[in-house]
Write an enzyme that holds these catalytic residues in place. Structure first.
Site, PDB file in Angstrom:
ATOM      1  N   HIS A  99      20.513   5.990  15.321  1.00 24.94           N
ATOM      2  CA  HIS A  99      21.664   6.630  16.403  1.00 24.94           C
ATOM      3  C   HIS A  99      22.204   5.808  17.347  1.00 24.94           C
ATOM      4  O   HIS A  99      21.456   4.926  17.904  1.00 24.94           O
ATOM      5  CB  HIS A  99      20.908   7.979  17.202  1.00 24.94           C
ATOM      6  CG  HIS A  99      20.270   8.970  15.962  1.00 24.94           C
ATOM      7  ND1 HIS A  99      21.187   9.674  15.439  1.00 24.94           N
ATOM      8  CD2 HIS A  99      18.946   9.032  15.671  1.00 24.94           C
ATOM      9  CE1 HIS A  99      20.284  10.624  14.508  1.00 24.94           C
ATOM     10  NE2 HIS A  99      19.404   9.997  14.757  1.00 24.94           N
ATOM     11  N   ASN A 117       0.898  -1.036  -0.035  1.00 21.09           N
ATOM     12  CA  ASN A 117      -0.036   0.018  -0.095  1.00 21.09           C
ATOM     13  C   ASN A 117       0.916   1.399   0.035  1.00 21.09           C
ATOM     14  O   ASN A 117       2.160   0.961  -0.338  1.00 21.09           O
ATOM     15  CB  ASN A 117      -0.771  -0.057   1.249  1.00 21.09           C
ATOM     16  CG  ASN A 117      -2.169   0.775   1.035  1.00 21.09           C
ATOM     17  OD1 ASN A 117      -2.172   1.878   0.397  1.00 21.09           O
ATOM     18  ND2 ASN A 117      -3.184   0.153   1.376  1.00 21.09           N
ATOM     19  N   LYS A 127       4.329  -9.856  19.982  1.00 23.05           N
ATOM     20  CA  LYS A 127       4.521 -11.477  20.123  1.00 23.05           C
ATOM     21  C   LYS A 127       3.611 -12.218  19.423  1.00 23.05           C
ATOM     22  O   LYS A 127       2.468 -11.739  18.748  1.00 23.05           O
ATOM     23  CB  LYS A 127       4.162 -11.458  21.983  1.00 23.05           C
ATOM     24  CG  LYS A 127       2.715 -11.245  22.290  1.00 23.05           C
ATOM     25  CD  LYS A 127       2.493 -11.083  23.621  1.00 23.05           C
ATOM     26  CE  LYS A 127       1.127 -10.805  23.989  1.00 23.05           C
ATOM     27  NZ  LYS A 127       0.688 -10.807  25.311  1.00 23.05           N
TER      28      LYS A 127
END
Length: 159
Positions: A88, A57, A152
């Protein structure tokens, strides 16, 4: 040659490999005119590999410092981010440096919902589904539905 339904930007020094019959962006999808699809293989040896028959999409962002593989027949919703590194460093004195680099592997026939973030060192097994809004990090087996923050296994997919 892939089909483009939204503007595609490519930036970086690395390599992008795209398989047959891929579709990036959908004109009738949400936010088509308010965004872009962006591929960034940032480093010279970075790779973004997209196998055959992958469809996305709108407003997809894939950014690789190492290697990201999206296997065949994968479906990707809108506003999805896939990165194989930390942008970072964690240490305050290294915040302007690139953080830890890993890899991302998405198995065949995976369905990734809207607004998903997939982070470094993630492997999603074939035929799995990633629920809307999930933040995915880690290794997940074949044929499962995963979701949440952090994601999970919610349940197995059985026939």
């Amino acid at each position: 040659m892939p089909s483009l339904g939204q503007l595609l930007l490519v930036r970086g020094e690395g390599k992008i490999i795209v398989g047959k019959n891929c579709l990036f962006g959908i004109k009738r999808g949400g936010y088509n005119y308010k965004g872009v699809i962006e591929f960034q293989p940032r480093e010279k040896n970075s790779q973004i590999i997209i196998e055959d028959d992958v469809q996305t999409n709108n407003n997809l962002f894939i950014c690789a410092a190492n290697k990201i593989v999206i296997s065949s027949n994968t479906l990707i919703g809108q506003n999805v981010t896939i990165m194989d590194f930390e942008a970072h460093g964690i240490n305050p004195s290294k915040r302007n440096e690139l953080g830890t680099i890993g890899e991302v592997f998405i198995g065949a026939n995976v369905w990734i919902g809207n607004n998903v973030v997939i982070l470094k060192n993630t492997s999603i097994g074939k035929n799995s589904i990633v629920a809307v809004g999930s933040v995915v990090s880690g290794k997940f087996p074949d044929n499962v539905i995963i979701g949440g923050i952090p994601a999970k296994v919610i349940r197995e997919i059985t026939d």
